[in-house]
Design a protein around this motif. Structure first.
Motif, PDB file in Angstrom:
ATOM      1  N   ALA A  25       0.807  -1.220   0.000  1.00  0.00           N
ATOM      2  CA  ALA A  25       0.000   0.000   0.000  1.00  0.00           C
ATOM      3  C   ALA A  25       0.842   1.273   0.000  1.00  0.00           C
ATOM      4  N   LEU A  26       1.935   1.312   0.801  1.00  0.00           N
ATOM      5  CA  LEU A  26       2.714   2.549   0.894  1.00  0.00           C
ATOM      6  C   LEU A  26       3.227   3.053  -0.459  1.00  0.00           C
ATOM      7  N   PRO A  27       3.939   2.209  -1.214  1.00  0.00           N
ATOM      8  CA  PRO A  27       4.425   2.708  -2.512  1.00  0.00           C
ATOM      9  C   PRO A  27       3.274   3.084  -3.440  1.00  0.00           C
ATOM     10  N   PHE A  28       2.168   2.349  -3.324  1.00  0.00           N
ATOM     11  CA  PHE A  28       1.007   2.598  -4.171  1.00  0.00           C
ATOM     12  C   PHE A  28       0.414   3.971  -3.866  1.00  0.00           C
ATOM     13  N   ILE A  29       0.375   4.327  -2.572  1.00  0.00           N
ATOM     14  CA  ILE A  29      -0.194   5.611  -2.168  1.00  0.00           C
ATOM     15  C   ILE A  29       0.769   6.758  -2.472  1.00  0.00           C
ATOM     16  N   VAL A  30       2.049   6.522  -2.220  1.00  0.00           N
ATOM     17  CA  VAL A  30       3.042   7.596  -2.326  1.00  0.00           C
ATOM     18  C   VAL A  30       3.298   8.048  -3.771  1.00  0.00           C
ATOM     19  N   PHE A  31       3.373   7.081  -4.694  1.00  0.00           N
ATOM     20  CA  PHE A  31       3.699   7.447  -6.074  1.00  0.00           C
ATOM     21  C   PHE A  31       2.463   7.970  -6.811  1.00  0.00           C
ATOM     22  N   ARG A  32       2.402   9.264  -7.021  1.00  0.00           N
ATOM     23  CA  ARG A  32       1.226   9.855  -7.653  1.00  0.00           C
ATOM     24  C   ARG A  32       1.503  10.356  -9.051  1.00  0.00           C
ATOM     25  N   LYS A  33       2.689  10.928  -9.228  1.00  0.00           N
ATOM     26  CA  LYS A  33       2.983  11.480 -10.544  1.00  0.00           C
ATOM     27  C   LYS A  33       3.315  10.367 -11.519  1.00  0.00           C
ATOM     28  N   LYS A  34       3.021  10.615 -12.744  1.00  0.00           N
ATOM     29  CA  LYS A  34       3.428   9.684 -13.788  1.00  0.00           C
ATOM     30  C   LYS A  34       4.947   9.768 -13.935  1.00  0.00           C
ATOM     31  N   ILE A  35       5.579   8.626 -14.065  1.00  0.00           N
ATOM     32  CA  ILE A  35       7.019   8.621 -14.291  1.00  0.00           C
ATOM     33  C   ILE A  35       7.262   8.871 -15.780  1.00  0.00           C
ATOM     34  N   GLU A  36       7.961   9.970 -16.084  1.00  0.00           N
ATOM     35  CA  GLU A  36       8.164  10.340 -17.489  1.00  0.00           C
ATOM     36  C   GLU A  36       9.364   9.620 -18.089  1.00  0.00           C
ATOM     37  N   ASN A  37      10.320   9.300 -17.208  1.00  0.00           N
ATOM     38  CA  ASN A  37      11.566   8.693 -17.668  1.00  0.00           C
ATOM     39  C   ASN A  37      11.330   7.363 -18.381  1.00  0.00           C
ATOM     40  N   ALA A  38      11.756   7.277 -19.654  1.00  0.00           N
ATOM     41  CA  ALA A  38      11.502   6.083 -20.467  1.00  0.00           C
ATOM     42  C   ALA A  38      12.187   4.852 -19.901  1.00  0.00           C
ATOM     43  N   PHE A  39      13.396   5.065 -19.357  1.00  0.00           N
ATOM     44  CA  PHE A  39      14.149   3.931 -18.818  1.00  0.00           C
ATOM     45  C   PHE A  39      13.439   3.341 -17.609  1.00  0.00           C
ATOM     46  N   ILE A  40      13.018   4.196 -16.683  1.00  0.00           N
ATOM     47  CA  ILE A  40      12.362   3.709 -15.463  1.00  0.00           C
ATOM     48  C   ILE A  40      11.020   3.050 -15.773  1.00  0.00           C
ATOM     49  N   SER A  41      10.249   3.653 -16.683  1.00  0.00           N
ATOM     50  CA  SER A  41       8.950   3.042 -16.962  1.00  0.00           C
ATOM     51  C   SER A  41       9.108   1.709 -17.688  1.00  0.00           C
ATOM     52  N   ALA A  42      10.132   1.591 -18.547  1.00  0.00           N
ATOM     53  CA  ALA A  42      10.388   0.297 -19.188  1.00  0.00           C
ATOM     54  C   ALA A  42      10.820  -0.728 -18.139  1.00  0.00           C
ATOM     55  N   PHE A  43      11.663  -0.276 -17.215  1.00  0.00           N
ATOM     56  CA  PHE A  43      12.118  -1.147 -16.123  1.00  0.00           C
ATOM     57  C   PHE A  43      10.925  -1.699 -15.347  1.00  0.00           C
ATOM     58  N   LEU A  44       9.996  -0.823 -15.014  1.00  0.00           N
ATOM     59  CA  LEU A  44       8.829  -1.252 -14.233  1.00  0.00           C
ATOM     60  C   LEU A  44       7.909  -2.173 -15.043  1.00  0.00           C
ATOM     61  N   ASP A  45       7.891  -1.970 -16.363  1.00  0.00           N
ATOM     62  CA  ASP A  45       7.088  -2.853 -17.216  1.00  0.00           C
ATOM     63  C   ASP A  45       7.611  -4.286 -17.187  1.00  0.00           C
ATOM     64  N   TYR A  46       8.926  -4.406 -17.091  1.00  0.00           N
ATOM     65  CA  TYR A  46       9.521  -5.746 -17.155  1.00  0.00           C
ATOM     66  C   TYR A  46       9.523  -6.469 -15.813  1.00  0.00           C
ATOM     67  N   ILE A  47       9.371  -5.711 -14.726  1.00  0.00           N
ATOM     68  CA  ILE A  47       9.455  -6.303 -13.384  1.00  0.00           C
ATOM     69  C   ILE A  47       8.559  -7.545 -13.186  1.00  0.00           C
ATOM     70  N   PRO A  48       7.257  -7.483 -13.537  1.00  0.00           N
ATOM     71  CA  PRO A  48       6.439  -8.670 -13.258  1.00  0.00           C
ATOM     72  C   PRO A  48       6.943  -9.927 -13.967  1.00  0.00           C
ATOM     73  N   TYR A  49       7.366  -9.782 -15.215  1.00  0.00           N
ATOM     74  CA  TYR A  49       7.830 -10.957 -15.954  1.00  0.00           C
ATOM     75  C   TYR A  49       9.103 -11.511 -15.324  1.00  0.00           C
ATOM     76  N   ALA A  50       9.996 -10.597 -14.960  1.00  0.00           N
ATOM     77  CA  ALA A  50      11.259 -11.016 -14.364  1.00  0.00           C
ATOM     78  C   ALA A  50      11.014 -11.690 -13.002  1.00  0.00           C
ATOM     79  N   VAL A  51      10.103 -11.113 -12.210  1.00  0.00           N
ATOM     80  CA  VAL A  51       9.802 -11.684 -10.893  1.00  0.00           C
ATOM     81  C   VAL A  51       9.223 -13.092 -11.034  1.00  0.00           C
ATOM     82  N   LEU A  52       8.231 -13.236 -11.896  1.00  0.00           N
ATOM     83  CA  LEU A  52       7.590 -14.545 -12.057  1.00  0.00           C
ATOM     84  C   LEU A  52       8.578 -15.571 -12.606  1.00  0.00           C
ATOM     85  N   ALA A  53       9.424 -15.158 -13.561  1.00  0.00           N
ATOM     86  CA  ALA A  53      10.397 -16.092 -14.126  1.00  0.00           C
ATOM     87  C   ALA A  53      11.385 -16.558 -13.060  1.00  0.00           C
ATOM     88  N   ALA A  54      11.890 -15.596 -12.273  1.00  0.00           N
ATOM     89  CA  ALA A  54      12.868 -15.943 -11.243  1.00  0.00           C
ATOM     90  C   ALA A  54      12.247 -16.792 -10.132  1.00  0.00           C
TER      91      ALA A  54
END
Lengths: 104, 248
Positions: A25-54
């Motif tokens: 809940a904390l990170p979900f509540i705290v992060f309000r602005k859209k992340i504009e940085n292409a690198f960070i948003s791509a990183f976050l897109d890949y997280i679920p796949y990487a987590v499930l694979a690992a």
């Protein structure tokens, strides 16, 4: 269980559920602005796949009573997932494959 | 929106039922009562964390150990929560996030992120409802009939959770070569940490975090590099007076 044990259980449960809740809940509540940085948003897109694979490999090979049975379940799951079968079909067929191998 | 969410949650709920069923069996086998087992599931809604949690309780570990174990195993939810916060619509704020944040699990997150549109409160509420019920009732069913079922059936169900993970990951790998690279990188690192004795000190929870972060960094690097080349070729094509979609 006795009353004392149950109270101890509730204390453990409070710690367990509390940490698990806050971590979501904390990170979900705290992060309000859209992340504009292409690198960070791509990183976050890949997280679920990487987590499930690992989480899946290599743990899946030790998830049942025998490694060959687990490998059979793994192979069946990958084939069905590749053919885009639903979550439940894939997961139950993997269980069925394990069951069949364990029978022999 | 609520309806569509509920519909999208059905397969997750069915998967959760079978996974939590095996959790129920395991918890009762470890000496937990049916009520206690059910309480764990309705307050946590997390597979790996709960399996680890009952081990800590069964071995009478300290509260610190419980907190650290849950923190490490579930840290991936923080990454997912941040990721999801980028995808929700403008009405999905403060108190709604505090309440519905409970529903951030691997599968619910993956399905929510798989949507083309922004995620609304109603959609997310619908999406998490059946999985939550499936998780709770599956646990109850497993705890109640755990002692009755033959061991071979319980063993076979042990793989159900992983089967579900595979069903989420593999179809998306077909669409994006970078996802293939990310997945294999994560698997490679996870295997290195598991099999090489030097890394024995890395707990399984930490191993997942390390693998996932490293693999996603690789994916993000490739993705940013890709976009640059795309923009370059896009400009060139435009110079030739043609119109082409930059996504190709």
């Amino acid at each position: 269980m006795e009353t004392y044990d149950f109270i101890l259980f509730l204390k453990y449960l409070a710690v367990m559920a509390g940490v698990t809740y806050l971590i979501r809940a904390l990170p979900f509540i705290v992060f309000r602005k859209k992340i504009e940085n292409a690198f960070i948003s791509a990183f976050l897109d890949y997280i679920p796949y990487a987590v499930l694979a690992a989480m899946t490999v290599p743990a899946i090979f030790y998830s049942t009573a025998s490694v060959p049975a687990s490998v059979a379940g793994f192979v069946v799951a990958v084939i069905l997932a590749y053919r885009e079968k639903s979550l439940i079909v894939t997961s139950l067929c993997a269980s069925a494959a394990v069951f069949i191998v364990l029978l022999f | 929106m609520l309806k569509r969410g509920i519909r999208d949650g059905i397969p997750i709920a069915l998967g959760y039922f079978s996974v939590s069923f095996s959790f129920g069996i395991l918890a009762v086998a470890n000496g937990f009562s049916v009520l206690e087992t059910l309480l764990i599931s309705i307050t946590n809604l997390t597979s790996a964390g709960q399996f680890a949690g009952i081990t800590v309780m069964a071995t009478m570990g300290s509260f610190i150990e419980m907190a650290v174990t849950q923190f490490v195993i579930n840290l991936r939810y923080s990454l997912m929560a941040i990721s999801l916060s980028q995808k929700v619509d403008s009405k999905f704020t403060g108190i709604y996030r505090a309440i519905l944040g409970v529903g951030i699990t691997d599968e619910i997150f993956a399905v929510a992120m798989g949507n083309r549109n922004e995620v609304s409160r109603r959609y997310f509420l619908g999406l998490m409802t059946l999985p939550y019920l499936g998780w709770s009732f599956g646990t109850l069913a497993g705890a109640v009939c755990g002692n009755v079922l033959p061991k071979i059936v319980c063993d076979s169900l042990g793989i159900a959770l992983y089967g579900m993970f595979i069903a989420i990951v593999v179809p998306d790998m077909k669409k994006d070569m970078k996802k293939v690279i990310v997945v294999f990188t994560a698997i490679a690192i996870s295997c290195i940490l598991y099999y090489i004795p030097l890394f024995k000190f890395v707990s399984s929870g930490f191993a997942v975090i390390i693998s996932a972060i490293a693999a996603s960094l690789v994916g993000a690097y490739l993705s940013v590099k890709d976009k640059k080349t795309q923009t370059d070729s896009h400009t060139k094509v435009q110079n030739l007076g043609e119109n082409i979609d930059g996504n190709i």
